[in-house]
Write a protein that holds these residues in place. Structure first.
Motif, mmCIF file in Angstrom:
data_model
loop_
_atom_site.group_PDB
_atom_site.id
_atom_site.type_symbol
_atom_site.label_atom_id
_atom_site.label_comp_id
_atom_site.label_asym_id
_atom_site.label_seq_id
_atom_site.Cartn_x
_atom_site.Cartn_y
_atom_site.Cartn_z
ATOM 1 N N THR A 21 0.826 -1.207 0.000
ATOM 2 C CA THR A 21 0.000 0.000 0.000
ATOM 3 C C THR A 21 0.860 1.257 0.000
ATOM 4 O OG1 THR A 21 -0.148 -0.133 2.424
ATOM 5 C CG2 THR A 21 -1.958 -1.094 1.128
ATOM 6 N N SER A 22 2.033 1.183 0.619
ATOM 7 C CA SER A 22 2.936 2.342 0.589
ATOM 8 C C SER A 22 3.378 2.640 -0.833
ATOM 9 C CB SER A 22 4.165 2.086 1.474
ATOM 10 O OG SER A 22 3.800 1.961 2.837
ATOM 11 N N VAL A 23 3.760 1.587 -1.568
ATOM 12 C CA VAL A 23 4.169 1.781 -2.965
ATOM 13 C C VAL A 23 3.002 2.307 -3.793
ATOM 14 C CG1 VAL A 23 4.899 0.568 -5.062
ATOM 15 C CG2 VAL A 23 5.999 0.059 -2.873
ATOM 16 N N MET A 24 1.798 1.794 -3.527
ATOM 17 C CA MET A 24 0.626 2.244 -4.277
ATOM 18 C C MET A 24 0.359 3.727 -4.047
ATOM 19 S SD MET A 24 -3.305 0.866 -4.022
ATOM 20 C CE MET A 24 -2.718 -0.831 -4.142
ATOM 21 N N VAL A 25 0.390 4.139 -2.785
ATOM 22 C CA VAL A 25 0.134 5.550 -2.466
ATOM 23 C C VAL A 25 1.202 6.445 -3.072
ATOM 24 C CG1 VAL A 25 0.048 7.225 -0.583
ATOM 25 C CG2 VAL A 25 -1.176 5.065 -0.380
ATOM 26 N N VAL A 26 2.475 6.043 -2.946
ATOM 27 C CA VAL A 26 3.569 6.854 -3.489
ATOM 28 C C VAL A 26 3.442 6.973 -5.000
ATOM 29 C CG1 VAL A 26 6.052 6.883 -3.902
ATOM 30 C CG2 VAL A 26 5.182 6.428 -1.612
ATOM 31 N N ALA A 27 3.148 5.876 -5.694
ATOM 32 C CA ALA A 27 3.050 5.907 -7.154
ATOM 33 C C ALA A 27 1.905 6.810 -7.620
ATOM 34 C CB ALA A 27 2.862 4.488 -7.690
ATOM 35 N N VAL A 28 0.752 6.683 -6.970
ATOM 36 C CA VAL A 28 -0.402 7.490 -7.367
ATOM 37 C C VAL A 28 -0.135 8.973 -7.139
ATOM 38 C CG1 VAL A 28 -2.785 8.032 -6.758
ATOM 39 C CG2 VAL A 28 -2.103 5.657 -7.061
ATOM 40 N N MET A 29 0.433 9.311 -5.977
ATOM 41 C CA MET A 29 0.708 10.717 -5.686
ATOM 42 C C MET A 29 1.806 11.268 -6.588
ATOM 43 S SD MET A 29 0.464 10.617 -1.515
ATOM 44 C CE MET A 29 0.974 12.314 -1.332
ATOM 45 N N LEU A 33 1.300 14.480 -8.968
ATOM 46 C CA LEU A 33 2.147 15.665 -8.803
ATOM 47 C C LEU A 33 2.908 15.994 -10.073
ATOM 48 C CD1 LEU A 33 3.592 15.111 -5.211
ATOM 49 C CD2 LEU A 33 2.241 17.073 -5.956
ATOM 50 N N ALA A 34 3.505 14.987 -10.705
ATOM 51 C CA ALA A 34 4.297 15.230 -11.911
ATOM 52 C C ALA A 34 3.443 15.801 -13.031
ATOM 53 C CB ALA A 34 4.974 13.932 -12.360
ATOM 54 N N ALA A 35 2.266 15.223 -13.243
ATOM 55 C CA ALA A 35 1.389 15.710 -14.312
ATOM 56 C C ALA A 35 0.921 17.135 -14.045
ATOM 57 C CB ALA A 35 0.184 14.774 -14.455
ATOM 58 N N CYS A 36 0.487 17.381 -12.820
ATOM 59 C CA CYS A 36 -0.050 18.699 -12.489
ATOM 60 C C CYS A 36 1.034 19.768 -12.528
ATOM 61 C CB CYS A 36 -0.709 18.653 -11.115
ATOM 62 S SG CYS A 36 -1.609 20.160 -10.698
ATOM 63 N N MET A 37 2.201 19.491 -11.935
ATOM 64 C CA MET A 37 3.259 20.489 -11.885
ATOM 65 C C MET A 37 3.848 20.762 -13.265
ATOM 66 S SD MET A 37 3.230 21.587 -8.896
ATOM 67 C CE MET A 37 4.599 22.702 -9.199
ATOM 68 N N SER A 38 3.879 19.761 -14.141
ATOM 69 C CA SER A 38 4.385 19.980 -15.496
ATOM 70 C C SER A 38 3.504 20.978 -16.240
ATOM 71 C CB SER A 38 4.434 18.656 -16.264
ATOM 72 O OG SER A 38 5.320 17.748 -15.646
ATOM 73 N N VAL A 39 2.198 20.784 -16.145
ATOM 74 C CA VAL A 39 1.274 21.690 -16.841
ATOM 75 C C VAL A 39 1.294 23.080 -16.207
ATOM 76 C CG1 VAL A 39 -1.138 22.093 -17.438
ATOM 77 C CG2 VAL A 39 -0.191 19.801 -17.591
ATOM 78 N N VAL A 364 8.301 11.195 -0.297
ATOM 79 C CA VAL A 364 8.866 10.201 -1.220
ATOM 80 C C VAL A 364 8.248 10.369 -2.606
ATOM 81 C CG1 VAL A 364 9.137 7.740 -1.686
ATOM 82 C CG2 VAL A 364 9.324 8.584 0.661
ATOM 83 N N ALA A 365 6.940 10.612 -2.644
ATOM 84 C CA ALA A 365 6.275 10.833 -3.930
ATOM 85 C C ALA A 365 6.825 12.068 -4.632
ATOM 86 C CB ALA A 365 4.771 10.973 -3.717
ATOM 87 N N GLY A 366 7.112 13.119 -3.865
ATOM 88 C CA GLY A 366 7.678 14.322 -4.464
ATOM 89 C C GLY A 366 9.045 14.080 -5.063
ATOM 90 N N VAL A 367 9.872 13.269 -4.381
ATOM 91 C CA VAL A 367 11.197 12.937 -4.916
ATOM 92 C C VAL A 367 11.073 12.171 -6.221
ATOM 93 C CG1 VAL A 367 13.296 11.596 -4.484
ATOM 94 C CG2 VAL A 367 12.301 12.964 -2.648
#
Length: 432
Positions: A21-29, A33-39, A364-367
């Motif tokens: 579940t940790s990997v799932m949460v990190v991957a989704v976030m 974040l990457a998609a939103c911040m890129s746009v 971790v998701a931000g990194v």
């Protein structure tokens, strides 16, 4: 401090206890974040203030006919009338500008192998005051040079070093296409966020005024102009007949603005004077500052605005999924939380523990989102979109990512942490 360290220790144990579940949460976030911040980085680059501190005072004039919809092309004029307007307003900070690209090389280089396409600004003598361009060496040309079309040039320091290997270039000569110009000055690097004085996609170009010459001196130079508009027939002299130059002013008060509008309108009506028996066009001239001018040019495409809403919706969806996974995970710890509450831990302690855990996952998701965002930037630049050169990763983008990561962690973790903290310890122990 000890409580914070203990809460961090419990959060770390919680993440290690549930790796899937940790990997799932990190991957989704991270994806959200990457998609939103890129746009958002693209949107920020397109909406940035081109000349901070001056954009509100720099204005251009546009000449729409009465009842006509505003179009950016209505700001362009042939060189003759714009030069006439500048000559009739000698005491006002008003300048005529045209921008384009042409081949430039030192005159001492006999081979064209040393030529390179360079951004050239054709302008009148008051342009440094209007745009705020600083001079490092030499001097600017004069109003007399404007009227005579003198072949003199003020070049940027980067262009000087690229062509000659030094910025000590006063008195040297360069060729714009085949025409010879003498260098009389070197100006400092001038890099507005957008090439606001250009037209029709040229505002996205990153190359600014590498070479600056008097407006009328461009006659005879083969230049690729941005936004040139030419008559449909009987074109004998592109430089004099086509519309590609524009008037700009800086810091005019109310009386000076009215004088500028009046003179410019008179010159335009005189230049486009119809034959006898034909009703003359009634122009409703108006001034636009830099921001209004960029809006008129649709500098931010509608597609980019749509991408922003799609990216925000995608991020919200990712956060809802992450919050749901965390809520399920936290509530499954009923026995652990019941024992901890029974031993004296307060609701606040339980809340902080789970909030720190969600915040750690978001960090971790931000990194992970950082390289994803850099990859998205590279992909967008490779697609040859008009504003691709503006997509850059900088300090402001990095700080925005950090803030977004922190806010995301709090947003995702607050509800699950609150649900875990409010369940009575007796009920938790009884159920487990």
């Amino acid at each position: 401090m000890a409580k914070a360290c203990y809460a961090l220790h419990l959060a770390w144990r919680g993440m290690r206890r549930h790796p899937r579940t940790s990997v799932m949460v990190v991957a989704v976030m991270a994806l959200g974040l990457a998609a939103c911040m890129s746009v958002l980085a693209i949107f920020h680059a397109l909406t940035a203030d081109p000349v901070p501190g001056r954009s509100g005072q720099i204005q251009t004039i546009i000449f729409p006919a009465k009842g006509q919809k505003l179009e950016s092309i209505e700001a362009l004029m042939p060189v003759g009338p714009v030069q006439q307007v500048v000559d009739r307003l000698p005491d006002l900070p008003v300048a005529a500008v045209a921008s384009g690209t042409t081949r430039v090389r030192p005159s001492s280089e006999p081979s064209r192998k040393s030529e390179s396409d360079t951004a050239v600004m054709f302008a009148t003598a008051r342009i440094p005051k209007v745009f705020g361009i600083s001079l490092l060496r030499g001097h600017w040309w004069t109003a007399a040079d404007d009227r005579n079309g003198a072949p003199v040039a003020v070049i940027g320091i980067d262009t000087a070093r690229r062509l000659f290997g030094t910025d000590d270039v006063l008195g040297k000569s360069i060729r714009l296409d085949k025409k010879l110009f003498r260098v009389i000055g070197v100006h400092a690097a001038w890099r507005p966020a957008l090439k606001f004085y250009s037209q029709r996609g040229g505002q996205y170009a990153r190359d600014m005024a590498g070479v600056m010459v008097p407006l009328l001196s461009g006659d005879g130079v083969d230049v690729q102009m941005y936004g040139m508009s030419c008559p449909l027939s009987q074109l004998t002299d592109k430089w004099k007949q086509c519309r590609f130059s524009q008037l700009w002013s800086y810091g005019l008060d109310a009386g000076q603005r009215q004088q500028f509008l009046s003179v410019a309108t008179q010159v335009v009506q005189g230049f486009y004077k119809p034959p006898p028996g034909v009703t003359p066009i009634a122009y409703q001239s108006r001034l636009l500052n830099v921001r209004e001018w960029l809006i008129l040019q649709h500098t931010v495409p509608d597609s980019v605005r749509a991408y922003v809403w799609v990216a925000l919706a995608f991020l919200a969806l990712c956060l809802l999924n992450a919050a749901g996974v965390l809520a399920a995970r936290f509530l499954r710890r009923g026995a652990e939380l019941g024992v901890r509450r029974a031993l004296g831990a307060s609701r606040r302690d339980v809340f902080v523990q789970h909030l720190i855990e969600s915040g750690s996952l978001s960090m971790v998701a931000g990194v992970i989102a950082l390289p994803l965002m850099l990859g998205a930037f590279s992909l967008m630049r490779a697609q040859n979109i008009p504003y691709g050169d503006l997509i850059r990763f900088n300090v402001s983008t990095f700080l925005a990512l950090c803030v977004a990561t922190l806010v995301t962690g709090l947003a995702v973790g607050v509800y699950p942490a609150w649900r875990a903290a409010v369940v009575p310890p007796a009920l938790q122990v009884k159920q487990n």
